[in-house]
Motif scaffolding. Structure first.
Motif, mmCIF file in Angstrom:
data_model
loop_
_atom_site.group_PDB
_atom_site.id
_atom_site.type_symbol
_atom_site.label_atom_id
_atom_site.label_comp_id
_atom_site.label_asym_id
_atom_site.label_seq_id
_atom_site.Cartn_x
_atom_site.Cartn_y
_atom_site.Cartn_z
ATOM 1 N N LEU A 1 0.846 -1.187 0.000
ATOM 2 C CA LEU A 1 0.000 0.000 0.000
ATOM 3 C C LEU A 1 0.887 1.245 0.000
ATOM 4 O O LEU A 1 1.839 1.334 0.784
ATOM 5 C CB LEU A 1 -0.900 -0.003 1.236
ATOM 6 C CG LEU A 1 -2.068 0.989 1.237
ATOM 7 C CD1 LEU A 1 -3.138 0.542 0.243
ATOM 8 C CD2 LEU A 1 -2.672 1.091 2.634
ATOM 9 N N PRO A 2 0.622 2.239 -0.890
ATOM 10 C CA PRO A 2 1.461 3.441 -0.931
ATOM 11 C C PRO A 2 1.625 4.121 0.417
ATOM 12 O O PRO A 2 2.677 4.693 0.720
ATOM 13 C CB PRO A 2 0.719 4.337 -1.924
ATOM 14 C CG PRO A 2 0.017 3.384 -2.831
ATOM 15 C CD PRO A 2 -0.393 2.235 -1.956
ATOM 16 N N ALA A 3 0.585 4.061 1.264
ATOM 17 C CA ALA A 3 0.670 4.696 2.577
ATOM 18 C C ALA A 3 1.757 4.072 3.443
ATOM 19 O O ALA A 3 2.288 4.728 4.348
ATOM 20 C CB ALA A 3 -0.676 4.588 3.295
ATOM 21 N N THR A 4 2.124 2.821 3.190
ATOM 22 C CA THR A 4 3.101 2.134 4.028
ATOM 23 C C THR A 4 4.430 2.870 4.051
ATOM 24 O O THR A 4 4.992 3.148 5.115
ATOM 25 C CB THR A 4 3.302 0.687 3.541
ATOM 26 O OG1 THR A 4 2.046 0.011 3.554
ATOM 27 C CG2 THR A 4 4.293 -0.049 4.427
ATOM 28 N N ASP A 5 4.959 3.196 2.877
ATOM 29 C CA ASP A 5 6.240 3.900 2.817
ATOM 30 C C ASP A 5 6.138 5.291 3.415
ATOM 31 O O ASP A 5 7.060 5.749 4.106
ATOM 32 C CB ASP A 5 6.725 3.988 1.366
ATOM 33 C CG ASP A 5 7.209 2.645 0.830
ATOM 34 O OD1 ASP A 5 7.567 1.776 1.659
ATOM 35 O OD2 ASP A 5 7.223 2.470 -0.399
ATOM 36 N N VAL A 6 5.022 5.982 3.156
ATOM 37 C CA VAL A 6 4.849 7.327 3.696
ATOM 38 C C VAL A 6 4.868 7.298 5.223
ATOM 39 O O VAL A 6 5.563 8.089 5.869
ATOM 40 C CB VAL A 6 3.532 7.952 3.190
ATOM 41 C CG1 VAL A 6 3.283 9.305 3.863
ATOM 42 C CG2 VAL A 6 3.561 8.111 1.675
ATOM 43 N N LEU A 7 4.132 6.388 5.809
ATOM 44 C CA LEU A 7 4.034 6.320 7.266
ATOM 45 C C LEU A 7 5.355 5.871 7.889
ATOM 46 O O LEU A 7 5.737 6.357 8.962
ATOM 47 C CB LEU A 7 2.897 5.389 7.668
ATOM 48 C CG LEU A 7 1.500 5.823 7.210
ATOM 49 C CD1 LEU A 7 0.456 4.802 7.649
ATOM 50 C CD2 LEU A 7 1.143 7.199 7.733
ATOM 51 N N ARG A 8 6.059 4.967 7.243
ATOM 52 C CA ARG A 8 7.355 4.546 7.774
ATOM 53 C C ARG A 8 8.355 5.696 7.746
ATOM 54 O O ARG A 8 9.170 5.847 8.666
ATOM 55 C CB ARG A 8 7.882 3.343 6.977
ATOM 56 C CG ARG A 8 7.217 2.028 7.386
ATOM 57 C CD ARG A 8 7.658 0.861 6.543
ATOM 58 N NE ARG A 8 7.145 -0.408 7.074
ATOM 59 C CZ ARG A 8 6.995 -1.498 6.365
ATOM 60 N NH1 ARG A 8 7.301 -1.502 5.072
ATOM 61 N NH2 ARG A 8 6.523 -2.608 6.924
ATOM 62 N N GLN A 9 8.313 6.515 6.712
ATOM 63 C CA GLN A 9 9.186 7.682 6.654
ATOM 64 C C GLN A 9 8.877 8.672 7.777
ATOM 65 O O GLN A 9 9.758 9.410 8.225
ATOM 66 C CB GLN A 9 9.041 8.379 5.295
ATOM 67 C CG GLN A 9 9.619 7.594 4.131
ATOM 68 C CD GLN A 9 9.243 8.171 2.785
ATOM 69 O OE1 GLN A 9 8.703 9.275 2.702
ATOM 70 N NE2 GLN A 9 9.523 7.435 1.719
ATOM 71 N N GLU A 10 7.618 8.654 8.241
ATOM 72 C CA GLU A 10 7.216 9.532 9.338
ATOM 73 C C GLU A 10 7.423 8.864 10.699
ATOM 74 O O GLU A 10 6.950 9.355 11.722
ATOM 75 C CB GLU A 10 5.743 9.922 9.170
ATOM 76 C CG GLU A 10 5.479 10.740 7.922
ATOM 77 C CD GLU A 10 4.003 11.036 7.712
ATOM 78 O OE1 GLU A 10 3.195 10.735 8.620
ATOM 79 O OE2 GLU A 10 3.652 11.571 6.651
#
Length: 313
Positions: A9-18
């Motif tokens: 899911l695209p959100a996975t990378d975004v949230l991990r970066q945060e």
């Protein structure tokens, strides 16, 4: 926060970066606890952006969450790749036999459309009625709040003369309600809607607990006595630039929108916007998960019953 979503899911990378704890399915299985089953019915056109925003807010809790995404129908999307929808979203028919701890119904850009003219209105009513018997607590956001009030209380659609857009001051009205625990007496939250949520109208025509209001924006937060239906008329999930992007979009479409209130420095759209609502947005979702879902839901979802729910906190 152990929030469990598909690795792709695209959100996975975004949230991990945060630095948000996104848990793999194999890691979740080793914890030996039952995760809360949360269903998100995403009605927004830009689904990837919206799902990321909601997942970010759901991350602010020590509870383990198992997230599933639901689409309203199988019509092609102009703003989300079909491959993404086919991979990560479920159709209602595939989950209607199951029970969930929580359901979030997002907003939709339908503020000037009558309910009966919404293409998926009948299907949405089916899902909202299904939730009465299959979901512990449902969170209705913005346009979905108006739709939920129509379904539960048969309230007519009330529309403002001009779009409400900006970040507004709100006051809490029910100091000791669990959804408001930790809230400041006054707080900021963004709105982007045509819907009119008059405190007087809701007080006269419903039995809702009106929890937070704005002198300008009206009711921001309300809930049924048993906390199984929670209505948020604004957009606590919005990113810092979401209102800006909507303003630029409306300008490009020749709509001559008003500058979002209390959003840009010095109310000048040439200045960068500032997100002043994050803390209360995270707190709202953490309280909903804790007091409306976790402390109300049965351990075994197969034994879902009205007797599980109380009107007291």
């Amino acid at each position: 926060m152990p929030i469990k979503i598909p690795d792709q899911l695209p959100a996975t990378d975004v949230l991990r970066q945060e630095n948000i704890f996104v848990m793999s399915e194999s890691r979740a299985l080793t914890q030996g606890i039952r995760p809360l089953k949360i269903l998100i019915l995403n009605l927004m056109p830009k689904k990837i952006e919206t799902e990321t925003q909601f997942l970010r807010l759901l991350s602010n809790s020590p509870l383990q969450l198992d997230i599933e995404l639901l689409r309203i129908d199988d019509r092609p999307s102009k703003n989300t790749p079909e491959e993404h929808l086919n991979t990560f979203y479920r159709q209602f028919q595939t989950i209607e036999h199951r029970n969930f701890d929580g359901l979030i119904i997002t907003g939709a850009p339908l503020g000037l459309v009558q309910f009966e003219d919404v293409l998926y209105w009948d299907h949405l009513k089916t899902i909202m009625n299904w939730a009465k018997d299959h979901v512990t607590s449902t969170l209705y956001v913005c346009w979905a709040a108006q739709a939920g009030l129509k379904l539960l209380y048969n309230l007519p659609k009330r529309t403002l003369k001009e779009k409400l857009s900006g970040v507004y001051h709100h006051q809490i009205q029910h100091q000791f309600h669990p959804i408001l625990r930790g809230f400041d007496d006054t707080f900021l939250a963004p709105h982007s809607r045509y819907a009119d949520f008059s405190p007087e109208f809701l007080a006269e025509n419903t039995d809702l607990d009106i929890l937070a209001t704005s002198d300008v924006a009206g009711v921001y937060l309300a809930a049924t006595k048993d906390k199984r239906n929670v209505f948020v008329t604004g957009h606590p999930e919005y990113d810092a630039n979401t209102l800006h992007n909507e303003y630029v979009r409306d300008l490009g479409e020749g709509m001559e929108p008003n500058i979002p209130v209390n959003y840009y420095q010095n109310d000048n759209p040439d200045n960068p916007p500032s997100a002043t609502w994050r803390s209360h947005g995270h707190l709202l979702f953490a309280n909903w998960l804790n007091y409306c879902v976790y402390q109300q839901t049965p351990y075994d979802l197969e034994h879902f019953s009205e007797s599980n729910f109380t009107k007291d906190d």
